[in-house]
Design a protein around this motif. Structure first.
Motif, PDB file in Angstrom:
ATOM      1  N   ASN A   1       0.975  37.249 -18.390  1.00  0.00           N
ATOM      2  CA  ASN A   1       1.059  38.631 -19.081  1.00  0.00           C
ATOM      3  C   ASN A   1       2.310  38.612 -19.730  1.00  0.00           C
ATOM      4  O   ASN A   1       2.408  39.089 -20.887  1.00  0.00           O
ATOM      5  N   ILE A   2       3.455  38.402 -19.244  1.00  0.00           N
ATOM      6  CA  ILE A   2       4.647  38.481 -19.887  1.00  0.00           C
ATOM      7  C   ILE A   2       4.788  37.142 -21.116  1.00  0.00           C
ATOM      8  O   ILE A   2       5.539  37.565 -21.979  1.00  0.00           O
TER       9      ILE A   2
ATOM     10  N   ASN B   1       2.927  38.642 -24.016  1.00  0.00           N
ATOM     11  CA  ASN B   1       3.635  39.649 -24.745  1.00  0.00           C
ATOM     12  C   ASN B   1       4.883  39.327 -25.348  1.00  0.00           C
ATOM     13  O   ASN B   1       5.407  39.995 -26.342  1.00  0.00           O
TER      14      ASN B   1
ATOM     15  N   GLY C   1       7.619  40.678 -12.836  1.00  0.00           N
ATOM     16  CA  GLY C   1       7.572  41.631 -11.956  1.00  0.00           C
ATOM     17  C   GLY C   1       8.067  41.008 -10.431  1.00  0.00           C
ATOM     18  O   GLY C   1       8.433  40.077 -10.135  1.00  0.00           O
ATOM     19  N   GLY C   2       7.825  41.701  -9.398  1.00  0.00           N
ATOM     20  CA  GLY C   2       8.107  41.290  -7.936  1.00  0.00           C
ATOM     21  C   GLY C   2       7.576  40.015  -7.632  1.00  0.00           C
ATOM     22  O   GLY C   2       8.215  39.281  -6.738  1.00  0.00           O
ATOM     23  N   VAL C   3       6.278  39.787  -7.983  1.00  0.00           N
ATOM     24  CA  VAL C   3       5.567  38.434  -7.796  1.00  0.00           C
ATOM     25  C   VAL C   3       6.274  37.347  -8.044  1.00  0.00           C
ATOM     26  O   VAL C   3       6.716  36.434  -7.469  1.00  0.00           O
TER      27      VAL C   3
ATOM     28  N   THR D   1      11.011  42.654 -15.100  1.00  0.00           N
ATOM     29  CA  THR D   1      10.246  43.252 -16.363  1.00  0.00           C
ATOM     30  C   THR D   1       9.188  44.400 -15.967  1.00  0.00           C
ATOM     31  O   THR D   1       8.863  45.284 -16.666  1.00  0.00           O
TER      32      THR D   1
ATOM     33  N   ASP E   1      13.830  47.480  -7.117  1.00  0.00           N
ATOM     34  CA  ASP E   1      13.604  47.135  -5.970  1.00  0.00           C
ATOM     35  C   ASP E   1      13.379  45.660  -5.707  1.00  0.00           C
ATOM     36  O   ASP E   1      14.322  44.886  -5.240  1.00  0.00           O
TER      37      ASP E   1
ATOM     38  N   LYS F   1      15.564  39.154  -0.790  1.00  0.00           N
ATOM     39  CA  LYS F   1      14.331  38.694  -0.135  1.00  0.00           C
ATOM     40  C   LYS F   1      13.354  37.933  -0.898  1.00  0.00           C
ATOM     41  O   LYS F   1      13.199  38.543  -2.017  1.00  0.00           O
TER      42      LYS F   1
ATOM     43  N   PHE G   1      11.477  45.671 -21.795  1.00  0.00           N
ATOM     44  CA  PHE G   1      10.494  45.123 -21.447  1.00  0.00           C
ATOM     45  C   PHE G   1       9.235  45.915 -20.931  1.00  0.00           C
ATOM     46  O   PHE G   1       8.150  45.946 -20.995  1.00  0.00           O
TER      47      PHE G   1
ATOM     48  N   THR H   1       5.700  47.344 -22.654  1.00  0.00           N
ATOM     49  CA  THR H   1       4.478  46.882 -22.438  1.00  0.00           C
ATOM     50  C   THR H   1       3.912  47.122 -21.114  1.00  0.00           C
ATOM     51  O   THR H   1       2.591  46.575 -20.928  1.00  0.00           O
TER      52      THR H   1
ATOM     53  N   PRO I   1       1.803  48.196 -18.206  1.00  0.00           N
ATOM     54  CA  PRO I   1       0.511  49.108 -18.065  1.00  0.00           C
ATOM     55  C   PRO I   1       0.702  50.175 -17.237  1.00  0.00           C
ATOM     56  O   PRO I   1       1.824  50.200 -16.185  1.00  0.00           O
TER      57      PRO I   1
ATOM     58  N   GLU J   1       1.137  50.132 -13.440  1.00  0.00           N
ATOM     59  CA  GLU J   1       2.522  49.390 -12.950  1.00  0.00           C
ATOM     60  C   GLU J   1       3.844  50.526 -13.173  1.00  0.00           C
ATOM     61  O   GLU J   1       4.616  50.221 -12.176  1.00  0.00           O
TER      62      GLU J   1
ATOM     63  N   GLU K   1       8.315  53.108  -5.191  1.00  0.00           N
ATOM     64  CA  GLU K   1       9.526  52.651  -4.526  1.00  0.00           C
ATOM     65  C   GLU K   1      10.630  53.540  -4.769  1.00  0.00           C
ATOM     66  O   GLU K   1      11.295  53.722  -3.975  1.00  0.00           O
TER      67      GLU K   1
HETATM   68  N1  LIG Z   1      11.725  41.080  -2.444  1.00  0.00           N
HETATM   69  C1  LIG Z   1      11.831  42.512  -2.526  1.00  0.00           C
HETATM   70  O1  LIG Z   1      12.792  42.919  -1.875  1.00  0.00           O
HETATM   71  C2  LIG Z   1      10.597  43.026  -2.664  1.00  0.00           C
HETATM   72  C3  LIG Z   1      10.740  44.646  -2.834  1.00  0.00           C
HETATM   73  C4  LIG Z   1       9.539  45.313  -3.320  1.00  0.00           C
HETATM   74  C5  LIG Z   1       8.445  44.420  -3.580  1.00  0.00           C
HETATM   75  N2  LIG Z   1       8.377  43.182  -3.457  1.00  0.00           N
HETATM   76  C6  LIG Z   1       7.131  42.317  -4.003  1.00  0.00           C
HETATM   77  O2  LIG Z   1       6.887  42.511  -5.432  1.00  0.00           O
HETATM   78  C7  LIG Z   1       5.353  42.525  -5.632  1.00  0.00           C
HETATM   79  C8  LIG Z   1       5.096  43.739  -6.482  1.00  0.00           C
HETATM   80  O3  LIG Z   1       5.999  43.545  -7.856  1.00  0.00           O
HETATM   81  P1  LIG Z   1       5.416  44.057  -8.876  1.00  0.00           P
HETATM   82  O4  LIG Z   1       4.572  45.368  -8.661  1.00  0.00           O
HETATM   83  O5  LIG Z   1       6.472  44.129 -10.170  1.00  0.00           O
HETATM   84  O6  LIG Z   1       4.067  43.102  -9.193  1.00  0.00           O
HETATM   85  P2  LIG Z   1       4.041  42.194 -10.372  1.00  0.00           P
HETATM   86  O7  LIG Z   1       4.986  40.896 -10.349  1.00  0.00           O
HETATM   87  O8  LIG Z   1       2.382  41.353  -9.900  1.00  0.00           O
HETATM   88  O9  LIG Z   1       3.710  42.797 -11.687  1.00  0.00           O
HETATM   89  C9  LIG Z   1       2.666  43.717 -11.829  1.00  0.00           C
HETATM   90  C10 LIG Z   1       1.798  43.507 -13.015  1.00  0.00           C
HETATM   91  O10 LIG Z   1       2.649  43.995 -14.291  1.00  0.00           O
HETATM   92  C11 LIG Z   1       2.607  42.810 -15.044  1.00  0.00           C
HETATM   93  N3  LIG Z   1       3.739  42.946 -15.921  1.00  0.00           N
HETATM   94  C12 LIG Z   1       5.186  42.823 -15.314  1.00  0.00           C
HETATM   95  N4  LIG Z   1       6.077  43.331 -16.319  1.00  0.00           N
HETATM   96  C13 LIG Z   1       5.370  43.441 -17.453  1.00  0.00           C
HETATM   97  C14 LIG Z   1       5.582  43.851 -18.598  1.00  0.00           C
HETATM   98  N5  LIG Z   1       7.119  44.255 -18.728  1.00  0.00           N
HETATM   99  N6  LIG Z   1       4.625  43.875 -19.623  1.00  0.00           N
HETATM  100  C15 LIG Z   1       3.422  43.758 -19.281  1.00  0.00           C
HETATM  101  N7  LIG Z   1       2.947  43.413 -18.222  1.00  0.00           N
HETATM  102  C16 LIG Z   1       3.923  43.449 -17.187  1.00  0.00           C
HETATM  103  C17 LIG Z   1       2.408  41.683 -14.184  1.00  0.00           C
HETATM  104  O11 LIG Z   1       1.987  40.668 -15.123  1.00  0.00           O
HETATM  105  C18 LIG Z   1       1.530  42.077 -13.228  1.00  0.00           C
HETATM  106  O12 LIG Z   1       0.185  41.922 -13.855  1.00  0.00           O
HETATM  107  C19 LIG Z   1       5.003  42.505  -4.199  1.00  0.00           C
HETATM  108  O13 LIG Z   1       4.527  41.204  -4.098  1.00  0.00           O
HETATM  109  C20 LIG Z   1       5.881  42.739  -3.263  1.00  0.00           C
HETATM  110  O14 LIG Z   1       5.795  42.293  -1.918  1.00  0.00           O
HETATM  111  C21 LIG Z   1       9.527  42.501  -3.191  1.00  0.00           C
END
Ligand SMILES: NC(=O)c1ccc[n+]([C@@H]2O[C@H](COP(=O)([O-])OP(=O)(O)OC[C@H]3O[C@@H](n4cnc5c(N)ncnc54)[C@H](O)[C@@H]3O)[C@@H](O)[C@H]2O)c1
Ligand SMILES: [Zn+2]
Length: 342
Positions: A42-43, A46, A94-96, A119, A126, A132, A159, A162, A164, A167, A174
């Motif tokens: 996705n990123i 975009n 994102g966090g993934v 992003t 967070d 972590k 960032f 874009t 959604p 999200e 958090e």
């Molecule tokens: N390490 C830590 O301390 C910690 C803390 C909190 C969460 N997490 C982890 O983070 C993950 C959740 O993070 P998340 O919610 O960011 O998930 P993610 O990374 O899956 O992002 C969510 C969605 O948003 C999209 N996206 C991200 N940025 C975008 C942008 N700028 N424009 C368009 N689309 C965008 C991604 O492609 C994805 O489809 C979980 O796996 C969780 O366990 C880790």
């Protein structure tokens, strides 16, 4: 380029926080470094100009990428890029993406440098912060991973243009968590506003992102290896993690539901006023997050047995004394089960 806010951790590691940047300045920061970017589709789609002429690995978007299989695939790609100890991984996403990039950087050749460009709102407040990292195994969240601080975190709020709608809600889960455990003012601020307000008011948004980031940095500095105070950041995450993958909920949604269970547990055992539970429920709904899901108690209990905070028949559960003040309460599986079935 704005000056970095350098954070020194007791482990001797440092993270430079670059708030309020434009991504074109990232090139300056990474000049003369052998950089490999990791992002999701996705990123990548975009922001094609961001990745132009950069060595980039693009992962499928979503939680399923947080797996050992992905670690193996990235390792193969790094070898193909001839990445060595001097290489620098930068996770843009994102966090993934930050969790998996941080983990690969921690283990590839016993550790190479890593930085993050969060992003998603959730990443900015967070996931990118605190070191972590890791992947899921079977349905168990983050069951394989390390704690290792990134060299930098680089914030470009543009960032978010874009991101959604869903999200945005996930990120606010958090933010609500920080308010619950550390600062009631955040909850009041949120209750007076809305997602639409924060989207239209970049300054208010940046203020709340920085406020949350600084709250987290301070806790991680005090308790980097999560012996004590850092556990408070797991508010809503005990049950949240237990339901997230089993019921295929996003992280933010799972945490929102987990916060309600934790609030009910607090109502029963730490005398959190019923008003406070209702206030939290209304706030979670206002930020378009769920307060419950149709779960099977036995499945949730089974998943809870894998919780990293478990000690025999007890889990160090995070409960609230009041809104804005949390504590660690060893809680038996029986007590948790009672709340889940109530
Ligand atoms: N390490 C830590 O301390 C910690 C803390 C909190 C969460 N997490 C982890 O983070 C993950 C959740 O993070 P998340 O919610 O960011 O998930 P993610 O990374 O899956 O992002 C969510 C969605 O948003 C999209 N996206 C991200 N940025 C975008 C942008 N700028 N424009 C368009 N689309 C965008 C991604 O492609 C994805 O489809 C979980 O796996 C969780 O366990 C880790
Ligand atoms: Zn979380």
């Amino acid at each position: 380029m704005h000056a970095a806010h350098r954070t020194l951790f007791p482990t001797g590691e440092t993270t430079d926080f670059y708030f309020n940047q434009h991504w074109s300045d990232l090139d300056l920061l990474l000049k003369n470094k052998n950089v490999i970017f990791i992002t999701d589709e996705n990123i990548f789609k975009n922001y094609p100009s961001f990745f132009h002429q950069k060595n980039t690995l693009v992962l499928p978007a979503g939680e399923t990428s947080k797996s050992m299989e992905t670690v193996v695939n990235i390792t193969k790609d790094l070898i193909a890029f001839e990445a060595d100890k001097t290489s620098f991984l930068v996770g843009v996403g994102g966090g993934v993406i930050s969790d998996i990039t941080g983990f690969v950087a921690a283990v590839y050749m016993r550790g190479i440098a890593v930085g993050f460009v969060p992003t998603s709102l959730l990443g900015m407040v967070d996931a990118a912060i605190g070191g972590k990292n890791g992947v899921n195994f079977q349905t168990y969240k983050n069951s394989i991973g390390t704690i290792r601080q990134p060299d930098f975190i680089f914030y470009d709020y543009q960032f978010l243009a874009t991101l959604p709608d869903e999200e945005w809600s996930n990120g606010f889960a958090e933010i609500i968590k920080y308010g619950c455990i550390l600062d009631k003012n955040i909850l009041d601020d949120l209750s007076q506003h809305s997602i639409a307000f924060f989207k239209q008011q970049p300054q208010a948004l940046q203020r709340i992102i920085t406020q949350c980031a600084l709250l987290k940095i301070k806790i991680v500095q005090e308790d980097t290896l999560e012996k004590d105070k850092r556990k408070l950041l797991n508010f809503g995450h005990t049950v949240g993690h237990a339901i997230e993958n089993t019921y295929q909920l996003s992280h933010g949604k799972a945490v929102a539901i987990g916060m309600i269970i934790a609030a009910k547990l607090s109502e029963k055992y730490t005398a959190l006023p019923t008003d406070a539970v209702l206030f939290l429920k209304t706030l979670i709904e206002k930020y378009k997050l769920p307060t419950t899901v149709n779960y099977a108690t036995n499945e949730v209990m089974q998943a809870l047995k894998m919780d990293k905070k478990r000690k025999n028949n007890f889990i160090d559960f995070i409960v609230l004394q009041t809104l804005g003040k949390a504590e660690i309460r060893p809680t038996s599986f029986d007590e948790i089960e009672q709340i889940l079935t109530a």
